[in-house]
Motif scaffolding. Structure first.
Motif, PDB file in Angstrom:
ATOM      1  N   CYS A 130       1.320 -12.016  -4.481  1.00  0.00           N
ATOM      2  CA  CYS A 130       0.143 -12.018  -3.261  1.00  0.00           C
ATOM      3  C   CYS A 130      -1.112 -12.321  -3.906  1.00  0.00           C
ATOM      4  O   CYS A 130      -1.726 -11.742  -5.051  1.00  0.00           O
ATOM      5  N   CYS A 133      -3.754  -8.928  -3.009  1.00  0.00           N
ATOM      6  CA  CYS A 133      -3.824  -7.935  -3.655  1.00  0.00           C
ATOM      7  C   CYS A 133      -2.962  -7.828  -5.054  1.00  0.00           C
ATOM      8  O   CYS A 133      -2.846  -7.025  -5.614  1.00  0.00           O
ATOM      9  N   CYS A 146       3.067 -10.342   2.430  1.00  0.00           N
ATOM     10  CA  CYS A 146       2.710  -9.196   1.476  1.00  0.00           C
ATOM     11  C   CYS A 146       3.202  -7.919   2.029  1.00  0.00           C
ATOM     12  O   CYS A 146       2.667  -7.534   3.048  1.00  0.00           O
ATOM     13  N   GLY A 148       2.435  -5.285   0.456  1.00  0.00           N
ATOM     14  CA  GLY A 148       1.440  -4.547   0.005  1.00  0.00           C
ATOM     15  C   GLY A 148       0.058  -4.561   1.043  1.00  0.00           C
ATOM     16  O   GLY A 148      -0.715  -3.598   1.559  1.00  0.00           O
ATOM     17  N   CYS A 149      -0.331  -5.853   1.461  1.00  0.00           N
ATOM     18  CA  CYS A 149      -1.489  -5.880   2.517  1.00  0.00           C
ATOM     19  C   CYS A 149      -1.203  -6.952   3.593  1.00  0.00           C
ATOM     20  O   CYS A 149      -2.306  -7.115   4.365  1.00  0.00           O
TER      21      CYS A 149
HETATM   22 ZN   LIG Z   1      -1.221  -8.486  -0.854  1.00  0.00          ZN
END
Ligand SMILES: [Zn+2]
Length: 163
Positions: A130, A133, A146, A148-149
């Motif tokens: 990503c 992040c 992603c 994560g984000c």
């Molecule tokens: Zn991310």
């Protein structure tokens, strides 16, 4: 193409020195592990093009002795009438995040060991880092988002680039 380890440092540090992967130069090298009939292993293809296998619970970085690899993933074998068959190969390695095109190195290493390759990776994994992040994502079902984000992931392979 050589893939460098891009997973957590802590895992790489635990496996700094020894190569735990066992080289496979002929199908008979696998027979001691195939006593139960079916076998799934962690594998890498070394920079020299050698197939190295280790217990499936092993980290790829340990299998490779912390060295760069041409391919990494999981491999399944079966024993049929005394013949060792390759039944499935994946490029699922969150340590090295190899591209689908690493298949060529796998097929070459299998043939060099006297084993018949399958038709290709199954599953065929796509890894992306990503840009927002830095999370290394295993892209599932062509959803380039992603975990994560939720940012959109690039189309281009970038898992080997250090953020
Ligand atoms: Zn991310």
């Amino acid at each position: 193409m050589l893939y460098h380890y891009v997973g957590p440092r802590s895992i790489a540090e635990r496996s700094e020195s020894a190569v735990c992967g066992v080289p496979v130069s002929s199908p008979t090298d696998l027979l001691p592990r195939l006593s139960s009939g079916d076998l799934t292993v962690t594998f890498v293809v070394s920079a020299e093009g050698t197939l190295l296998v280790a217990d499936r619970r092993s980290e790829h970085v340990a299998c490779a002795g912390n060295r760069p690899v041409r391919a990494a993933g999981e491999m399944c074998f079966a024993l049929e009438r005394g013949r060792v068959l390759v039944t499935r190969v994946s490029n699922q390695s969150t340590g090295y995040c190899p591209e689908p095109k690493s298949w060529g190195a796998v097929a070459d290493a299998l043939r060099a060991a006297g084993l018949e390759p399958t038709d290709g990776f199954d599953p065929r994994c796509e890894f992306r880092r990503c840009l927002g992040c830095g999370w290394l994502n295993l892209v599932k079902d062509r959803v380039f988002e992603c975990v994560g984000c939720q940012a959109e992931l690039p189309n281009r392979y970038n898992a080997q680039e250090v953020p």
